[in-house]
Structure formats: C-alpha cells, structure tokens
Design a protein around this motif. Structure first.
Motif, PDB file in Angstrom:
ATOM      1  N   SER A   1       1.764  -4.002   3.213  1.00 38.94           N
ATOM      2  CA  SER A   1       2.378  -4.541   1.983  1.00 38.94           C
ATOM      3  C   SER A   1       3.689  -5.252   2.245  1.00 38.94           C
ATOM      4  O   SER A   1       4.036  -6.210   1.523  1.00 38.94           O
ATOM      5  CB  SER A   1       2.596  -3.416   0.964  1.00 38.94           C
ATOM      6  OG  SER A   1       1.374  -2.838   0.591  1.00 38.94           O
ATOM      7  N   ASN A   2       4.443  -4.793   3.239  1.00 44.00           N
ATOM      8  CA  ASN A   2       5.740  -5.423   3.479  1.00 44.00           C
ATOM      9  C   ASN A   2       5.894  -5.972   4.889  1.00 44.00           C
ATOM     10  O   ASN A   2       7.002  -6.269   5.335  1.00 44.00           O
ATOM     11  CB  ASN A   2       6.888  -4.452   3.169  1.00 44.00           C
ATOM     12  CG  ASN A   2       6.755  -3.156   3.956  1.00 44.00           C
ATOM     13  OD1 ASN A   2       6.153  -3.134   5.025  1.00 44.00           O
ATOM     14  ND2 ASN A   2       7.335  -2.088   3.424  1.00 44.00           N
ATOM     15  N   ASP A   3       4.770  -6.106   5.621  1.00 43.96           N
ATOM     16  CA  ASP A   3       4.850  -6.662   6.971  1.00 43.96           C
ATOM     17  C   ASP A   3       5.069  -8.167   6.878  1.00 43.96           C
ATOM     18  O   ASP A   3       4.334  -8.875   6.168  1.00 43.96           O
ATOM     19  CB  ASP A   3       3.562  -6.374   7.758  1.00 43.96           C
ATOM     20  CG  ASP A   3       3.691  -6.749   9.218  1.00 43.96           C
ATOM     21  OD1 ASP A   3       4.051  -5.858  10.011  1.00 43.96           O
ATOM     22  OD2 ASP A   3       3.422  -7.923   9.560  1.00 43.96           O
ATOM     23  N   PRO A   4       6.075  -8.712   7.548  1.00 47.40           N
ATOM     24  CA  PRO A   4       6.394 -10.136   7.419  1.00 47.40           C
ATOM     25  C   PRO A   4       5.300 -11.058   7.927  1.00 47.40           C
ATOM     26  O   PRO A   4       5.196 -12.199   7.476  1.00 47.40           O
ATOM     27  CB  PRO A   4       7.679 -10.282   8.243  1.00 47.40           C
ATOM     28  CG  PRO A   4       7.668  -9.128   9.198  1.00 47.40           C
ATOM     29  CD  PRO A   4       6.993  -8.003   8.477  1.00 47.40           C
ATOM     30  N   VAL A   5       4.494 -10.587   8.851  1.00 47.78           N
ATOM     31  CA  VAL A   5       3.441 -11.432   9.427  1.00 47.78           C
ATOM     32  C   VAL A   5       2.092 -11.203   8.758  1.00 47.78           C
ATOM     33  O   VAL A   5       1.362 -12.160   8.444  1.00 47.78           O
ATOM     34  CB  VAL A   5       3.321 -11.192  10.948  1.00 47.78           C
ATOM     35  CG1 VAL A   5       2.174 -12.011  11.537  1.00 47.78           C
ATOM     36  CG2 VAL A   5       4.632 -11.520  11.658  1.00 47.78           C
ATOM     37  N   TYR A   6       1.744  -9.940   8.488  1.00 53.07           N
ATOM     38  CA  TYR A   6       0.380  -9.624   8.068  1.00 53.07           C
ATOM     39  C   TYR A   6       0.278  -9.214   6.588  1.00 53.07           C
ATOM     40  O   TYR A   6      -0.777  -8.773   6.153  1.00 53.07           O
ATOM     41  CB  TYR A   6      -0.184  -8.513   8.965  1.00 53.07           C
ATOM     42  CG  TYR A   6      -0.365  -8.979  10.392  1.00 53.07           C
ATOM     43  CD1 TYR A   6      -1.450  -9.760  10.757  1.00 53.07           C
ATOM     44  CD2 TYR A   6       0.579  -8.649  11.369  1.00 53.07           C
ATOM     45  CE1 TYR A   6      -1.607 -10.192  12.064  1.00 53.07           C
ATOM     46  CE2 TYR A   6       0.426  -9.074  12.677  1.00 53.07           C
ATOM     47  CZ  TYR A   6      -0.667  -9.852  13.034  1.00 53.07           C
ATOM     48  OH  TYR A   6      -0.822 -10.293  14.313  1.00 53.07           O
ATOM     49  N   ARG A   7       1.363  -9.370   5.842  1.00 48.55           N
ATOM     50  CA  ARG A   7       1.290  -9.075   4.413  1.00 48.55           C
ATOM     51  C   ARG A   7       0.245 -10.008   3.775  1.00 48.55           C
ATOM     52  O   ARG A   7       0.265 -11.225   3.948  1.00 48.55           O
ATOM     53  CB  ARG A   7       2.652  -9.282   3.763  1.00 48.55           C
ATOM     54  CG  ARG A   7       2.664  -8.934   2.270  1.00 48.55           C
ATOM     55  CD  ARG A   7       4.058  -8.990   1.676  1.00 48.55           C
ATOM     56  NE  ARG A   7       4.656 -10.302   1.826  1.00 48.55           N
ATOM     57  CZ  ARG A   7       5.743 -10.537   2.560  1.00 48.55           C
ATOM     58  NH1 ARG A   7       6.353  -9.547   3.189  1.00 48.55           N
ATOM     59  NH2 ARG A   7       6.228 -11.761   2.661  1.00 48.55           N
TER      60      ARG A   7
ATOM     61  N   HIS B   1      -2.887 -10.110   4.553  1.00 47.36           N
ATOM     62  CA  HIS B   1      -3.916 -10.517   5.523  1.00 47.36           C
ATOM     63  C   HIS B   1      -5.305 -10.110   5.029  1.00 47.36           C
ATOM     64  O   HIS B   1      -5.472  -9.051   4.421  1.00 47.36           O
ATOM     65  CB  HIS B   1      -3.628  -9.880   6.891  1.00 47.36           C
ATOM     66  CG  HIS B   1      -4.411 -10.493   8.016  1.00 47.36           C
ATOM     67  ND1 HIS B   1      -5.698 -10.131   8.298  1.00 47.36           N
ATOM     68  CD2 HIS B   1      -4.054 -11.445   8.916  1.00 47.36           C
ATOM     69  CE1 HIS B   1      -6.113 -10.829   9.350  1.00 47.36           C
ATOM     70  NE2 HIS B   1      -5.130 -11.633   9.748  1.00 47.36           N
TER      71      HIS B   1
END
Length: 402
Positions: free
Chosen positions: A95-101, A103
């Motif tokens: 939910s808060n991953d800068p790359v995989y939000r 995905h």
C-alpha cells in the motif's frame, strides 16, 4: 485467496526439476522456518524460466491452493521481474511501497507483503526463486530477514546441483545394469544355441576315434574330442555365469554321494588325458558319504585343475587332495610356479578377471568365479593362498551334512 493458473508446461526438463527439488529433504524444513520466523502465510520454491512459473515445493497456511507442480502466469508474478534483474524483491507493505504500490501482482493475488530471492546455481544458471507472500503487511526488509532468505536460497542451489549429480549417477548405473542384463541374456541364449552344432562335432570326433585301422584319423578324432570337451566346458561356464548374474544362481541338486572319490578320479583322468605332458598327483582319501551335488563338485575340481595346469609351472606337478575332516569335505588343488601377486589375490574370483600374464586364448576368466559360486551354493568356502615357497593352493571346504 484466489490465484490464476497459467499455461500447463509438462516438459521433461520441468518434471525432472520438480522431482529433483522433491528429493531435497531440507526444503520442507526451510519453508516451515521461513513462515515461522517471518509470520508469512505462504512460502514456496519456484522454478522460474522465461516462460513459466512453477511451484516445486510449498508451505501453505493461507489456503492459497497451489500445490507442487501448479503454475502461475509468469507475467502476474514479481518473480518475473526478480529473474530479469537477478536481484531480490522485498515489499513490507504494497500500500505504501514507492515502487510497487498498486502493482498488478498485489491486486491479482490480494497481497499485503512479498519477498522473492533468486536461486542461482553455482554455474551461474538461473533456477528460480525462494519466495513468500501474505495478505497482511509484514516487516521483511531488515538485513536479518533478507540474509536468511539469501542463505536458504544458496543452500537450495547447492542441494539442487548435488541432487542432479546424484540422479545422473543413479541413471547411469541403471543404464549399465540394463545393458549388463541384456548382455548376459544374450550370452545365455548364445551358449544354449552353441550346444547343437557342438554335439554334431563331438559325434564326428567319436566316429573318427573308432577308425582303429586309420591311426591318423584316430589322432584327429582324439584331438577333436579334447577340443569339443573344452568348448563344452566353456559353454557350461558361460551359462552358469549368466544364470548366476540373472538372479537364479548356480543350480545344485544336493544328495547323498557314496562314490565321490571315484567321481573325482574321473575328472583327474580326463585332465591327465588332455595334458599328457603334465604331472598330476592325486590323494583322494574320502572314505565316507558326502552330501553334495556330485556333478557340480566334479565341475569344481575340473575348473580348479584347468586353472592350475594353465597358470602353473609345467616343470612342477599339480597336486590334488581330497578328504573329510572335522565334518567338512576339503578339496585342495596346488601348483608350483610364479605366485599370484598379493595386490590381485583378492580379485581371482571376479568374473572375466585374468592375470596380466595370461596368454591370449586362455579362456574367458569365468572358471574360478564359477568355482566360488558352486562352493557358495553348498554353503561352503573357497580360499586361495600363494607364495614363492609354497606355490598356489585353492582350498574348498563344504559341510558334509549340507
């Protein structure tokens, strides 16, 4: 939790890899440790190629429903990206991953956290990934957790190579056994089929030997009889060897034998007749009933005498002794000449083995092997000793009351 299966790739290579991972005993324990130490609900070893993602082993506490052999569409997994980068992908919280939000993998499989570490074999080839997923966020990016995954991935890679080598050895051994079995079956059939023409030759030799008014023909007949007798013994050895190697063993018919001494004298006489230039001394003092296979014991003596005549010194006698002592029938055959080297003494009973000094055409190297099998079939022992001073002596011991 729902998942989508991809193409069903059942290639022989994939089946081999699945079987290989299934034989690694450490893999289930590794997956259990991963789930226990991280709190992740699903862990797997996946075989990842440029076309497929296939589960080789799983630990499933989420009812994800993917079993070993099950496949996912490669493009729906992050292992696809991990393979391309040859690097781990670690996501504590989608939910808060800068790359995989946002995905598509998280959406498709309803994931909260994810980790995937490449499994790279020692030769640099890419096998797949060690991965874990959970619908809830889990802290995975710490050095300790990532290091654990990398160590386990390296361990699995080493085990995969080891299992592959072991399987290759086992397959080669199985192929050799199959080839050996076919070869021995061929030998058995060939030996059996040689008997008919040999019988015709033997009958011709008998007829020639009866032409008393034509000495030259008599000599030819006698020589031919000696040759056919030797050929018949070679065929018998081949058939016995084939039967033994094919599982049925050397056949014996144990019975009470009252005239074993006389039966052995017949063998000595045959060898004397075939080798008139050699001295054969016999001391056959049995004097009691022996329970054995009469014909097989004759064959035992014949093979031992043939070996002694072939490899012993022509200037020294061959000595045959037989007696019953301490509840055993003891048969020994001794000859003089060069001793058997100590380093090869233990090999003399191996099939096809012949000493380095053997002359071409000296036989198949089965005689002593057959002797050992005959003695074993009587629950006895066969030993050999050899030295410069005492020559070479084979001693067979058979229980009298087998």
């Amino acid at each position: 939790m729902n998942h989508r299966t991809g193409r069903n790739d059942e290639s022989p290579d994939l089946a081999r890899d699945l079987a290989m991972v299934s034989r690694i005993e450490a893999v289930p324990s590794i997956l259990r440790l991963i789930c226990k130490n991280t709190g992740m609900g699903f862990a797997a070893v996946a075989r990842v190629t440029d076309r497929t993602w296939t589960a080789c082993a799983v630990e499933d506490h989420l009812n994800f429903g993917l079993l070993p052999g099950g496949q996912l569409e490669l493009e729906t997994t992050l292992c696809f990206e991990s393979r391309a980068a040859r690097a781990p992908i670690v996501i504590d919280n989608f939910s808060n991953d800068p790359v995989y939000r946002g995905h598509h993998t998280a959406r498709i499989y309803n994931l909260g956290s994810y980790i995937s570490v490449p499994i790279v074999l020692p030769d640099g080839s890419y096998f797949g990934n060690l991965c874990a997923i959970d619908p809830h966020p889990v802290e995975l990016s710490g050095a300790r957790t990532v290091g654990m995954f990398e160590v386990f991935a390296d361990l699995i890679a080493i085990q995969i190579v080891t299992e592959g080598r072991q399987k290759a050895v086992e397959d080669a051994l199985q192929r050799e056994r199959e080839i050996s079995s076919l070869r021995e079956q061929f030998i058995a059939v060939l030996g059996h089929d040689l008997r008919n023409p040999l019988s015709a030759v033997s009958a011709t030799a008998e007829l020639l030997a009866l032409r008393k008014n034509e000495p030259d023909l008599v000599k030819i007949g006698q020589r031919l009889k000696t040759t056919t007798l030797r050929m018949a013994r070679l065929i018998d050895d081949v058939l016995d060897f084939a039967r033994g190697r094919l599982g049925s063993g050397i056949g014996v018919s144990i019975d009470d034998v009252d005239d074993l001494g006389a039966a052995l004298r017949v063998v000595v006489a045959e060898v004397r007749e075939a080798n008139p230039d050699r001295v054969l001394a016999d001391d056959l003092a049995i004097g009691t009933r022996v329970r054995c296979d009469r014909t097989r014991v004759q064959q035992l003596l014949s093979n031992l005498l043939g070996n002694a005549v072939t490899h012993g010194s022509a200037a020294l006698p061959v000595i045959v002794q037989a007696r019953v002592e301490n509840g055993e029938f003891v048969l020994s055959v001794s000859n003089g000449g060069n001793p058997i080297a100590p380093e090869v003494l233990g090999r003399v009973f191996e099939p096809y083995w012949r000493p380095p000094t053997s002359k071409p055409g000296g036989g198949l190297g089965l005689g002593l092997y057959i002797c050992k099998q005959i003695v074993s079939a009587h629950s006895g022992t066969l030993e050999v000793r050899s030295s410069d001073t005492d020559g070479t002596c084979f001693v067979a011991r058979l229980p009298v009351g087998v």
